[in-house]
Design an enzyme around this catalytic site. Structure first.
Site, PDB file in Angstrom:
ATOM      1  N   PRO A  36       0.842  -1.211   0.000  1.00  0.00           N
ATOM      2  CA  PRO A  36       0.000   0.000   0.000  1.00  0.00           C
ATOM      3  C   PRO A  36       0.873   1.256   0.000  1.00  0.00           C
ATOM      4  CG  PRO A  36      -0.637  -1.532   1.756  1.00  0.00           C
ATOM      5  CD  PRO A  36       0.667  -2.016   1.194  1.00  0.00           C
ATOM      6  N   GLU A  37       0.579   2.157  -0.920  1.00  0.00           N
ATOM      7  CA  GLU A  37       1.282   3.439  -0.977  1.00  0.00           C
ATOM      8  C   GLU A  37       0.385   4.504  -0.347  1.00  0.00           C
ATOM      9  OE1 GLU A  37       4.282   4.053  -1.921  1.00  0.00           O
ATOM     10  OE2 GLU A  37       4.885   2.229  -2.957  1.00  0.00           O
TER      11      GLU A  37
END
Ligand SMILES: [Zn+2]
Length: 270
Positions: free
Chosen positions: A2-3
């Site tokens: 996840p960014e």
């Protein structure tokens, strides 16, 4: 992994279901994730109302009166709000039961995520040395220009340094540098103020767009599908090594920079 846009999308999805709710119980199915879960989590949270769900860099904070639960999704972590009777599956490590009859469930197969505790009025060590948020007014071209003077590190490495600015991961760094026309290997200290202004604007636009995308793919947060915030067909350089540049037709090059894969166009980026 996840960014920042996925974490912000998660925050926006959780907030309406969690903010204002009272935590009625804490179930920890293992003592640790990436790091041991501190005893305050189970001791302090039950009975507390969630005052807010915040994001700092890629961390999420559930604020209560005595302190904040500090969460990081790591490589594979996922937060969902589910009916309390939803069966527990493998890798469902933490449940926070809410007075709405639902649970906030933290699932993390690879356990690179964390659940830590930040006492009220204090800043956790993990958050103490972070640069500004990329979507805040504190982050702009003048800031990057001033901070980069004298630095010989590649501009891409500089941009991905969490002490410079948080949350600009590999994909967003590569795409922002392309949009700004800056070669990723150029020394950070040799980029002009004008070019840093273009770069900061590109970072903001790309992240904001990705958050919007994430917001649409995760509209129904109660059954998230984990779709990424950015669509493959919108990428100009990331993951396109060896293919033709969509702008100038030259072959997208690849290399390693700061031990990360890096793609750029030798025609569009100088
Ligand atoms: Zn090009």
């Amino acid at each position: 992994m996840p960014e920042l846009p996925e974490v912000e999308t998660t925050r926006r999805g959780l907030a309406p279901h969690v903010e204002g709710r009272r935590i009625t119980g804490v179930a920890l199915r293992r003592p640790d994730l990436r790091w041991p879960i501190p005893p305050e989590v189970a001791r302090e949270l039950p009975g507390q109302r969630v005052l807010g769900v915040r994001r700092r860099a890629k961390y999420l904070l559930l604020d209560t009166a005595p302190g904040s639960a500090l969460l990081h999704l790591g490589m594979s972590g996922m937060l969902r709000v589910l009916p309390a009777k939803t069966p527990v599956a493998a890798h469902d490590h933490v449940d926070l039961a809410l007075d709405s009859g639902r649970v906030l469930r933290f699932t993390d197969p690879r356990r690179f995520g964390c659940l830590l505790w930040q006492p009220a009025g204090e800043t956790h060590e993990l958050l103490a040395h972070l640069g500004p948020e990329p979507l805040s007014d504190a982050f702009d071209g003048d800031y990057l220009f001033a901070l980069s003077r004298g630095r010989k590190a590649p501009v891409k490495t500089f941009l991905m340094d969490q002490a410079v600015v948080v949350g600009v991961g590999n994909i967003y760094a590569a795409e922002s540098l392309f949009q700004a026309g800056i070669a990723p290997g150029r020394a950070a200290g040799s980029v002009s103020r004008e070019r840093y202004r273009r770069l900061a604007a590109a970072v903001k636009a790309i992240l904001a767009h990705a958050i919007t995308r994430g917001g649409t793919t995760l509209r129904d947060f109660l059954s998230p599908d984990g779709a990424p915030g950015y669509f493959e067909q919108e990428l100009f350089v990331y993951g396109r090594e060896g293919e033709a540049c969509k702008v100038c037709g030259r072959t997208i090059r690849d290399g390693r920079m700061g031990n990360r894969a890096t793609a750029w166009c030798p025609g569009c980026q100088r």
